[in-house]
Motif scaffolding. Structure first.
Motif, PDB file in Angstrom:
ATOM      1  N   LYS A  42      46.443 -26.472 -17.067  1.00 46.03           N
ATOM      2  CA  LYS A  42      45.796 -25.228 -17.469  1.00 46.03           C
ATOM      3  C   LYS A  42      45.595 -25.295 -18.981  1.00 46.03           C
ATOM      4  N   GLU A  43      44.333 -25.476 -19.372  1.00 49.44           N
ATOM      5  CA  GLU A  43      44.020 -25.609 -20.800  1.00 49.44           C
ATOM      6  C   GLU A  43      43.901 -24.240 -21.451  1.00 49.44           C
ATOM      7  N   LEU A  44      44.282 -24.183 -22.711  1.00 41.55           N
ATOM      8  CA  LEU A  44      44.123 -22.976 -23.523  1.00 41.55           C
ATOM      9  C   LEU A  44      42.630 -22.670 -23.647  1.00 41.55           C
ATOM     10  N   ASN A  45      42.230 -21.417 -23.483  1.00 43.81           N
ATOM     11  CA  ASN A  45      40.813 -21.062 -23.580  1.00 43.81           C
ATOM     12  C   ASN A  45      40.460 -20.351 -24.866  1.00 43.81           C
ATOM     13  N   SER A  46      41.423 -20.158 -25.743  1.00 42.85           N
ATOM     14  CA  SER A  46      41.195 -19.368 -26.951  1.00 42.85           C
ATOM     15  C   SER A  46      40.285 -20.080 -27.946  1.00 42.85           C
ATOM     16  N   VAL A  59      53.905 -23.607 -29.425  1.00 47.20           N
ATOM     17  CA  VAL A  59      54.788 -24.527 -30.150  1.00 47.20           C
ATOM     18  C   VAL A  59      56.131 -23.854 -30.416  1.00 47.20           C
ATOM     19  N   MET A  60      56.089 -22.646 -30.949  1.00 47.65           N
ATOM     20  CA  MET A  60      57.324 -21.931 -31.301  1.00 47.65           C
ATOM     21  C   MET A  60      58.215 -21.670 -30.080  1.00 47.65           C
ATOM     22  N   MET A  61      57.582 -21.429 -28.932  1.00 47.63           N
ATOM     23  CA  MET A  61      58.356 -21.177 -27.708  1.00 47.63           C
ATOM     24  C   MET A  61      58.706 -22.473 -26.981  1.00 47.63           C
ATOM     25  N   LYS A  62      58.374 -23.606 -27.625  1.00 47.21           N
ATOM     26  CA  LYS A  62      58.680 -24.936 -27.082  1.00 47.21           C
ATOM     27  C   LYS A  62      58.131 -25.132 -25.665  1.00 47.21           C
ATOM     28  N   LYS A  63      56.925 -24.645 -25.447  1.00 45.20           N
ATOM     29  CA  LYS A  63      56.267 -24.768 -24.142  1.00 45.20           C
ATOM     30  C   LYS A  63      55.980 -26.227 -23.822  1.00 45.20           C
ATOM     31  N   LYS A  64      56.082 -26.527 -22.536  1.00 50.35           N
ATOM     32  CA  LYS A  64      55.744 -27.853 -22.026  1.00 50.35           C
ATOM     33  C   LYS A  64      54.764 -27.655 -20.874  1.00 50.35           C
ATOM     34  N   PRO A  65      53.469 -27.625 -21.188  1.00 47.03           N
ATOM     35  CA  PRO A  65      52.493 -27.396 -20.117  1.00 47.03           C
ATOM     36  C   PRO A  65      52.489 -28.538 -19.102  1.00 47.03           C
ATOM     37  N   PRO A  94      51.192 -30.461 -25.176  1.00 42.74           N
ATOM     38  CA  PRO A  94      51.080 -31.511 -24.159  1.00 42.74           C
ATOM     39  C   PRO A  94      51.860 -32.782 -24.516  1.00 42.74           C
ATOM     40  N   LEU A  95      52.002 -33.071 -25.808  1.00 46.00           N
ATOM     41  CA  LEU A  95      52.819 -34.217 -26.204  1.00 46.00           C
ATOM     42  C   LEU A  95      54.302 -33.931 -25.980  1.00 46.00           C
ATOM     43  N   LYS A  96      54.706 -32.678 -26.132  1.00 43.76           N
ATOM     44  CA  LYS A  96      56.099 -32.300 -25.844  1.00 43.76           C
ATOM     45  C   LYS A  96      56.411 -32.600 -24.375  1.00 43.76           C
ATOM     46  N   THR A  97      55.463 -32.244 -23.490  1.00 40.90           N
ATOM     47  CA  THR A  97      55.624 -32.551 -22.063  1.00 40.90           C
ATOM     48  C   THR A  97      55.707 -34.056 -21.865  1.00 40.90           C
ATOM     49  N   PHE A  98      54.783 -34.786 -22.470  1.00 40.93           N
ATOM     50  CA  PHE A  98      54.748 -36.240 -22.333  1.00 40.93           C
ATOM     51  C   PHE A  98      56.061 -36.866 -22.796  1.00 40.93           C
ATOM     52  N   PHE A  99      56.529 -36.491 -23.998  1.00 44.14           N
ATOM     53  CA  PHE A  99      57.760 -37.070 -24.527  1.00 44.14           C
ATOM     54  C   PHE A  99      58.973 -36.735 -23.657  1.00 44.14           C
ATOM     55  N   SER A 100      58.961 -35.582 -23.001  1.00 44.75           N
ATOM     56  CA  SER A 100      60.122 -35.195 -22.190  1.00 44.75           C
ATOM     57  C   SER A 100      60.095 -35.815 -20.793  1.00 44.75           C
ATOM     58  N   THR A 101      58.946 -36.335 -20.374  1.00 43.53           N
ATOM     59  CA  THR A 101      58.854 -36.877 -19.013  1.00 43.53           C
ATOM     60  C   THR A 101      58.631 -38.386 -18.956  1.00 43.53           C
ATOM     61  N   VAL A 102      58.136 -38.970 -20.030  1.00 43.24           N
ATOM     62  CA  VAL A 102      57.845 -40.404 -20.049  1.00 43.24           C
ATOM     63  C   VAL A 102      58.697 -41.056 -21.129  1.00 43.24           C
ATOM     64  N   ARG A 103      59.509 -41.982 -20.728  1.00 47.79           N
ATOM     65  CA  ARG A 103      60.379 -42.681 -21.683  1.00 47.79           C
ATOM     66  C   ARG A 103      59.957 -44.136 -21.793  1.00 47.79           C
ATOM     67  N   PHE A 104      59.927 -44.618 -23.006  1.00 49.60           N
ATOM     68  CA  PHE A 104      59.722 -46.042 -23.235  1.00 49.60           C
ATOM     69  C   PHE A 104      60.453 -46.423 -24.510  1.00 49.60           C
ATOM     70  N   ASN A 105      60.932 -47.662 -24.547  1.00 52.34           N
ATOM     71  CA  ASN A 105      61.715 -48.166 -25.668  1.00 52.34           C
ATOM     72  C   ASN A 105      61.180 -49.526 -26.116  1.00 52.34           C
ATOM     73  N   ASN A 106      61.513 -49.859 -27.361  1.00 57.39           N
ATOM     74  CA  ASN A 106      61.196 -51.175 -27.914  1.00 57.39           C
ATOM     75  C   ASN A 106      59.700 -51.489 -27.919  1.00 57.39           C
ATOM     76  N   LYS A 107      58.904 -50.461 -28.099  1.00 57.84           N
ATOM     77  CA  LYS A 107      57.458 -50.649 -28.222  1.00 57.84           C
ATOM     78  C   LYS A 107      57.077 -50.534 -29.695  1.00 57.84           C
ATOM     79  N   LYS A 108      55.959 -51.110 -30.042  1.00 58.03           N
ATOM     80  CA  LYS A 108      55.396 -50.927 -31.381  1.00 58.03           C
ATOM     81  C   LYS A 108      54.455 -49.729 -31.264  1.00 58.03           C
ATOM     82  N   VAL A 109      54.735 -48.681 -32.051  1.00 60.63           N
ATOM     83  CA  VAL A 109      54.010 -47.419 -31.910  1.00 60.63           C
ATOM     84  C   VAL A 109      53.393 -47.003 -33.248  1.00 60.63           C
TER      85      VAL A 109
END
Length: 167
Positions: A42-46, A59-65, A94-109
């Motif tokens: 559900k994308e923001l329509n504002s 952001v302040m409410m730490k939402k994870k769409p 959306p990145l908060k959701t991504f970071f909380s659900t997808v884990r990866f280590n030892n990558k060059k980022v």
């Protein structure tokens, strides 16, 4: 020709107004990387001032769409570029959701952001989420779609070239 499993590259991004998408697509095209767009269910329509109010409150409410399912697995890649618009001086929910659900280590980022004012703690906060990875670069852009599009496209190409040359 199939890409070598060595140094497989992925560009992950979320874009609300298209600025981050422009940079992400430029990187992917320039370095022959795969592209993974984070799409909220559900994308923001504002628009106008309300988008800042709604986006900042998320952001302040730490939402994870909830996101649409990902069609690529970051674990399959060696070099990952991650991009976000800046909302309330940090990365978008959306990145908060991504970071909380997808884990990866030892990558060059490598990190990139697009903002309309200040980057704030965007990269610092992203690095905290990516602590078991090697951060190889960061760059920010100021509204590339409407300000200095061609200059920013050139800047991101030079940045990615330098990053890959120094690996």
């Amino acid at each position: 020709m199939e890409k070598s499993s060595k140094n497989k590259k992925l560009v992950i991004y979320y874009s609300f107004e298209g600025n981050t998408k422009l940079i992400a697509e430029t990187i992917a095209s320039d370095i022959e990387a795969d592209l993974l767009e984070l799409k909220p269910q559900k994308e923001l329509n504002s628009k106008g001032f309300m988008k800042y109010l709604w986006g900042g409150s998320q952001v302040m409410m730490k939402k994870k769409p909830d996101l649409h399912p990902l069609d690529k697995n970051p674990q399959d890649y060696d070099i990952i570029f991650i991009g976000t618009p800046v909302w309330a001086w940090t990365f978008a929910p959306p990145l908060k959701t991504f970071f909380s659900t997808v884990r990866f280590n030892n990558k060059k980022v490598a990190l990139f952001s697009c903002n309309g004012g200040q980057n704030g703690k965007t990269f610092e906060n992203m690095k905290a989420e990516l602590e078991h990875n090697d951060i190889i670069g960061e760059i920010e852009f100021f509204e590339p779609l409407v300000k200095e599009r061609e200059k920013d496209i050139h800047r991101v190409k030079e940045w990615t070239k330098d990053i890959l040359k120094n690996l």
